[in-house]
Design a protein around this motif. Structure first.
Motif, PDB file in Angstrom:
ATOM      1  N   ASN A 293      -0.276  11.821   4.372  1.00  0.00           N
ATOM      2  CA  ASN A 293      -0.268  10.450   3.692  1.00  0.00           C
ATOM      3  C   ASN A 293       0.623   9.654   4.564  1.00  0.00           C
ATOM      4  O   ASN A 293       0.280   8.442   4.572  1.00  0.00           O
ATOM      5  CB  ASN A 293      -0.022  10.681   2.287  1.00  0.00           C
TER       6      ASN A 293
ATOM      7  N   SER B 140      -2.554  -0.368  -0.982  1.00  0.00           N
ATOM      8  CA  SER B 140      -2.954   0.918  -1.462  1.00  0.00           C
ATOM      9  C   SER B 140      -2.408   2.142  -0.768  1.00  0.00           C
ATOM     10  O   SER B 140      -1.969   3.402  -1.236  1.00  0.00           O
ATOM     11  CB  SER B 140      -4.842   1.324  -1.518  1.00  0.00           C
TER      12      SER B 140
ATOM     13  N   ALA C  94       1.218   2.455  -1.663  1.00  0.00           N
ATOM     14  CA  ALA C  94       1.216   2.970  -3.072  1.00  0.00           C
ATOM     15  C   ALA C  94       1.269   4.423  -2.958  1.00  0.00           C
ATOM     16  O   ALA C  94       1.848   5.280  -3.627  1.00  0.00           O
ATOM     17  CB  ALA C  94       0.088   2.483  -3.850  1.00  0.00           C
ATOM     18  N   LEU C  95       0.365   5.061  -2.106  1.00  0.00           N
ATOM     19  CA  LEU C  95       0.231   6.540  -1.666  1.00  0.00           C
ATOM     20  C   LEU C  95       1.378   6.880  -1.120  1.00  0.00           C
ATOM     21  O   LEU C  95       1.897   8.227  -1.492  1.00  0.00           O
ATOM     22  CB  LEU C  95      -0.943   6.776  -0.878  1.00  0.00           C
TER      23      LEU C  95
ATOM     24  N   ASP D 266       4.376   5.983  -1.578  1.00  0.00           N
ATOM     25  CA  ASP D 266       5.521   5.917  -3.082  1.00  0.00           C
ATOM     26  C   ASP D 266       4.908   7.083  -3.629  1.00  0.00           C
ATOM     27  O   ASP D 266       5.967   7.813  -4.306  1.00  0.00           O
ATOM     28  CB  ASP D 266       5.155   4.764  -3.831  1.00  0.00           C
ATOM     29  N   GLN D 267       4.031   7.461  -4.003  1.00  0.00           N
ATOM     30  CA  GLN D 267       3.418   8.381  -4.801  1.00  0.00           C
ATOM     31  C   GLN D 267       3.709  10.079  -4.027  1.00  0.00           C
ATOM     32  O   GLN D 267       3.885  10.961  -4.994  1.00  0.00           O
ATOM     33  CB  GLN D 267       1.915   8.695  -5.113  1.00  0.00           C
ATOM     34  N   SER D 268       3.893   9.970  -2.996  1.00  0.00           N
ATOM     35  CA  SER D 268       4.177  11.124  -2.179  1.00  0.00           C
ATOM     36  C   SER D 268       5.578  11.328  -1.716  1.00  0.00           C
ATOM     37  O   SER D 268       6.014  12.514  -1.339  1.00  0.00           O
ATOM     38  CB  SER D 268       3.648  11.172  -0.680  1.00  0.00           C
TER      39      SER D 268
ATOM     40  N   THR E 281       9.883  10.999  -2.942  1.00  0.00           N
ATOM     41  CA  THR E 281      11.387  11.037  -3.757  1.00  0.00           C
ATOM     42  C   THR E 281      12.395  10.814  -3.081  1.00  0.00           C
ATOM     43  O   THR E 281      12.658  11.117  -1.889  1.00  0.00           O
ATOM     44  CB  THR E 281      11.066  12.208  -4.706  1.00  0.00           C
TER      45      THR E 281
ATOM     46  N   HIS F 263      12.209   8.056  -0.267  1.00  0.00           N
ATOM     47  CA  HIS F 263      11.408   7.017  -1.408  1.00  0.00           C
ATOM     48  C   HIS F 263      12.451   5.715  -1.241  1.00  0.00           C
ATOM     49  O   HIS F 263      11.820   4.668  -1.004  1.00  0.00           O
ATOM     50  CB  HIS F 263      11.358   7.563  -2.688  1.00  0.00           C
TER      51      HIS F 263
ATOM     52  N   GLN G 228       6.708  15.449 -11.486  1.00  0.00           N
ATOM     53  CA  GLN G 228       5.052  15.296 -11.210  1.00  0.00           C
ATOM     54  C   GLN G 228       4.713  16.128  -9.868  1.00  0.00           C
ATOM     55  O   GLN G 228       3.640  16.094  -9.636  1.00  0.00           O
ATOM     56  CB  GLN G 228       4.945  13.954 -10.604  1.00  0.00           C
TER      57      GLN G 228
ATOM     58  N   LYS H 143       7.395  16.859  -3.842  1.00  0.00           N
ATOM     59  CA  LYS H 143       7.304  15.564  -3.346  1.00  0.00           C
ATOM     60  C   LYS H 143       8.178  15.644  -1.851  1.00  0.00           C
ATOM     61  O   LYS H 143       9.183  16.269  -1.962  1.00  0.00           O
ATOM     62  CB  LYS H 143       7.616  14.565  -4.154  1.00  0.00           C
TER      63      LYS H 143
END
Length: 172
Positions: free
Chosen positions: A61, A72, A75-76, A78-80, A82, A86, A159, A162
Motif C-alpha cells: 500500500n 484515496s 487514505a489507504l 493512513d489505514q495501513s 500507526t 503515521h 484494528q 499496522k
C-alpha cells in the motif's frame, strides 16, 4: 466343547478386541486433536501468518500511489500505518501531495516475497522484510521497473497489525 461353541467364543473375543482397539484409537485421536488445538505453537503460527499478510499488504500500500487518485491512495496509507510512521506521513502530506500532483506519476507495487523477521505477540510488536517489484509510470511516459526490499516494523492495534516504521533494506 462343540465346534459351534468354539466359533462363537472366538467371534466374541475378536469383537471385544476390535471394540477395545477402536476405543483406544478414538481416545488417542481425541487427545491428539485436543493437544494440537491447544498448542501455543499453533497460536504463534497463526499470529505469524496474520503479521506477514498485514505487513506485505501495508508495504505494498505504501509503495502504490496514483496521482489522479491521491486522496484515496493516501487514505489507504493512513489505514495501513500507526505510531510515528503515521504521524510522519500526516505531517508531510501537504508537501507530498503537491509533489506527486506535479510529477503526475502512477506507482504500483507487487509483493514478490515476504518474511516475518521478528515476532513478540505479548508486546504487540513484529518486523517483516518484503521484496517488491515497483513500477513507476510518468503521465504519458515509459514505465520504469525496479525491485526493492523493505523492512517494516508492525504494531498490533485494535484494528489489527499496522506498519509503525518502514525503511529500505540496505544492499549487501
Amino acid at each position: 466343547m462343540r465346534g459351534s461353541d468354539v466359533t462363537s467364543a472366538w467371534r466374541l473375543t475378536a469383537a471385544r478386541a476390535a471394540a477395545l482397539l477402536a476405543a483406544g484409537a478414538a481416545a488417542w485421536g481425541g487427545w491428539s486433536w485436543y493437544a494440537a488445538a491447544h498448542d501455543s505453537r499453533a497460536a504463534l503460527a497463526l499470529t505469524r501468518d496474520q503479521v506477514l499478510a498485514a505487513g506485505e499488504q501495508a508495504v505494498q500500500n505504501l509503495n502504490t500511489l496514483d496521482w489522479s487518485h491521491l486522496d484515496s491512495g493516501l487514505a489507504l496509507w493512513d489505514q495501513s500505518t500507526t505510531g510515528d510512521l503515521h504521524t510522519q506521513l500526516a505531517q508531510g502530506r501537504a508537501d507530498f501531495t503537491k509533489q506527486v500532483a506535479q510529477a503526475r506519476t502512477v506507482t504500483t507495487a507487487r509483493v514478490l516475497d515476504g518474511a516475518v523477521t521478528e515476532l513478540d505477540p505479548g508486546a504487540g510488536r513484529a518486523a517483516v522484510m518484503v521484496a517488491l517489484q515497483i513500477t513507476v509510470t510518468p503521465d504519458g511516459g515509459t514505465a520504469a521497473v525496479k525491485q526493492s526490499r523493505m523492512l517494516g516494523q508492525l504494531t498490533r492495534t485494535p484494528q489489527g497489525w499496522k506498519l509503525s516504521a518502514l525503511q529500505q533494506a540496505q544492499a549487501q
